[in-house]
Design a protein around this motif. Structure first.
Motif, PDB file in Angstrom:
ATOM      1  N   ILE A  52       0.841  -1.197   0.000  1.00  0.00           N
ATOM      2  CA  ILE A  52       0.000   0.000   0.000  1.00  0.00           C
ATOM      3  C   ILE A  52       0.873   1.243   0.000  1.00  0.00           C
ATOM      4  CG2 ILE A  52      -1.894  -1.147   1.213  1.00  0.00           C
ATOM      5  CD1 ILE A  52      -0.971   0.182   3.770  1.00  0.00           C
ATOM      6  N   GLN A  54       0.600   4.947   1.584  1.00  0.00           N
ATOM      7  CA  GLN A  54      -0.142   5.789   2.518  1.00  0.00           C
ATOM      8  C   GLN A  54      -0.169   7.239   2.039  1.00  0.00           C
ATOM      9  OE1 GLN A  54      -1.602   4.549   5.185  1.00  0.00           O
ATOM     10  NE2 GLN A  54      -0.492   2.702   5.807  1.00  0.00           N
ATOM     11  N   ASP A  62     -11.708   5.488  -0.111  1.00  0.00           N
ATOM     12  CA  ASP A  62     -10.451   4.778   0.125  1.00  0.00           C
ATOM     13  C   ASP A  62      -9.660   5.426   1.248  1.00  0.00           C
ATOM     14  OD1 ASP A  62     -11.116   3.140  -1.984  1.00  0.00           O
ATOM     15  OD2 ASP A  62      -9.964   4.311  -3.446  1.00  0.00           O
ATOM     16  N   TYR A  64      -6.155   4.547   1.365  1.00  0.00           N
ATOM     17  CA  TYR A  64      -4.810   4.603   0.802  1.00  0.00           C
ATOM     18  C   TYR A  64      -4.829   3.937  -0.570  1.00  0.00           C
ATOM     19  CZ  TYR A  64      -5.285   0.344   3.611  1.00  0.00           C
ATOM     20  OH  TYR A  64      -5.772  -0.771   4.202  1.00  0.00           O
ATOM     21  N   GLU A  66      -3.914   0.932  -2.901  1.00  0.00           N
ATOM     22  CA  GLU A  66      -3.638  -0.498  -2.735  1.00  0.00           C
ATOM     23  C   GLU A  66      -2.925  -1.051  -3.971  1.00  0.00           C
ATOM     24  OE1 GLU A  66      -7.119  -2.178   0.091  1.00  0.00           O
ATOM     25  OE2 GLU A  66      -7.752  -1.730  -1.976  1.00  0.00           O
TER      26      GLU A  66
END
Length: 279
Positions: A52, A54, A62, A64, A66
């Motif tokens: 991921i 950040q 959402d 973050y 993915e």
């Protein structure tokens, strides 16, 4: 004209502030972490491999980005030529990620991490993030949100490693203290065993010595028997007749006579020639 002049003066500061705000985009994140390089490298590797990114998202729901992957390099950054260990994490086919200036198309988001040792207990960490559109190849700089969020994740990993190390050190300290306590207890038990053995040996020696002394003091009446005298003289009165083999204990010794005690507790005198050692 005077009104226009004052209007220009009023607008000029606003333009300056807006320009300064725009300069915040694309500024690299760099910080010093109070931890050895090995721990920071371990923390960065964990974050790079977590899948991921950040500090950004595609849709408001959402948290973050993915499906990111670790990469050995990225064409979105110039080759790093300075000292340090470099890591990359990328995600392709991202749709207009948040916190990148004026994004509106699909492209690739890339994050670069540079770890540099400063001294045995301090490490420099640099993080850069950039988004590049696939079609127009437009480069969109980050506003720092990705860098800050990724740094926080890395710092959390470093803190966890430091906690583990501290707990391991405390555990090892307690283990050493327990080993020392057990060794001291074992040594004390050994000393007690040695002291007990010495005491038993001493008691046994004392008992043997007493037995030897008693054996030296014990006699038996020779055949054909003897008279227990009231004094160490042949003319002294007889107290009791003692049969052959009767055991007596010497209480007093003179050159010719023994003062003895019989088995029934009576005291008297017997001439030496009438006694012999126990068989």
């Amino acid at each position: 004209m005077l009104a226009v002049f004052w209007l220009v003066l009023a607008v000029a500061p606003l333009c300056g502030r807006e320009h300064k705000k725009r300069e915040e985009y694309g500024v690299s994140f760099s910080t010093e972490i109070a931890a050895p390089e090995s721990e920071v490298l371990q923390a960065v590797e964990a974050v790079v491999d977590d899948g991921i990114i950040q500090g950004s998202f595609e849709y408001n729901k959402d948290k973050y980005i993915e499906r990111a992957t670790a990469a050995p390099s990225s064409p979105l950054f110039a080759q790093w030529k300075d000292p340090g260990t470099v890591f990359y994490k990328t995600r392709a086919k991202v749709l207009a990620p948040a916190h990148f200036k004026e994004t509106g198309d699909e492209g690739t988001l890339a994050v670069r991490y540079v770890v540099q040792s400063r001294d045995p207990g301090k490490t420099i960490l640099r993080i850069d993030a950039v988004f590049v559109e696939d079609f127009r190849r437009t480069v969109h700089p980050s506003d720092g949100s990705v860098e800050g969020a990724e740094y926080k994740d890395i710092q959390d990993h470093v803190d966890a490693l430091e906690l583990q190390k501290s707990q391991a050190q405390q555990g090892e300290k307690h283990r050493q203290e327990e080993l020392a306590r057990q060794a001291l207890e074992h040594k004390s038990e050994e000393n007690e065993a040695v002291a007990l053995a010495a005491a038993q040996t001493s008691v046994q020696g004392l008992e043997k010595h007493v037995q030897d002394l008693r054996r030296q003091a014990e006699r038996v009446i020779k055949a054909p028997g003897a008279q227990l005298k009231s004094a160490p003289f042949h003319t002294a009165s007889n107290l009791k007749s003692l049969e052959t083999g009767t055991e007596v204990v010497i209480v007093i010794a003179t050159p010719y006579w023994y003062g003895v005690e019989t088995e029934d507790g009576q005291h008297g005198w017997i001439h030496r020639e009438q006694l012999e050692l126990l068989p």
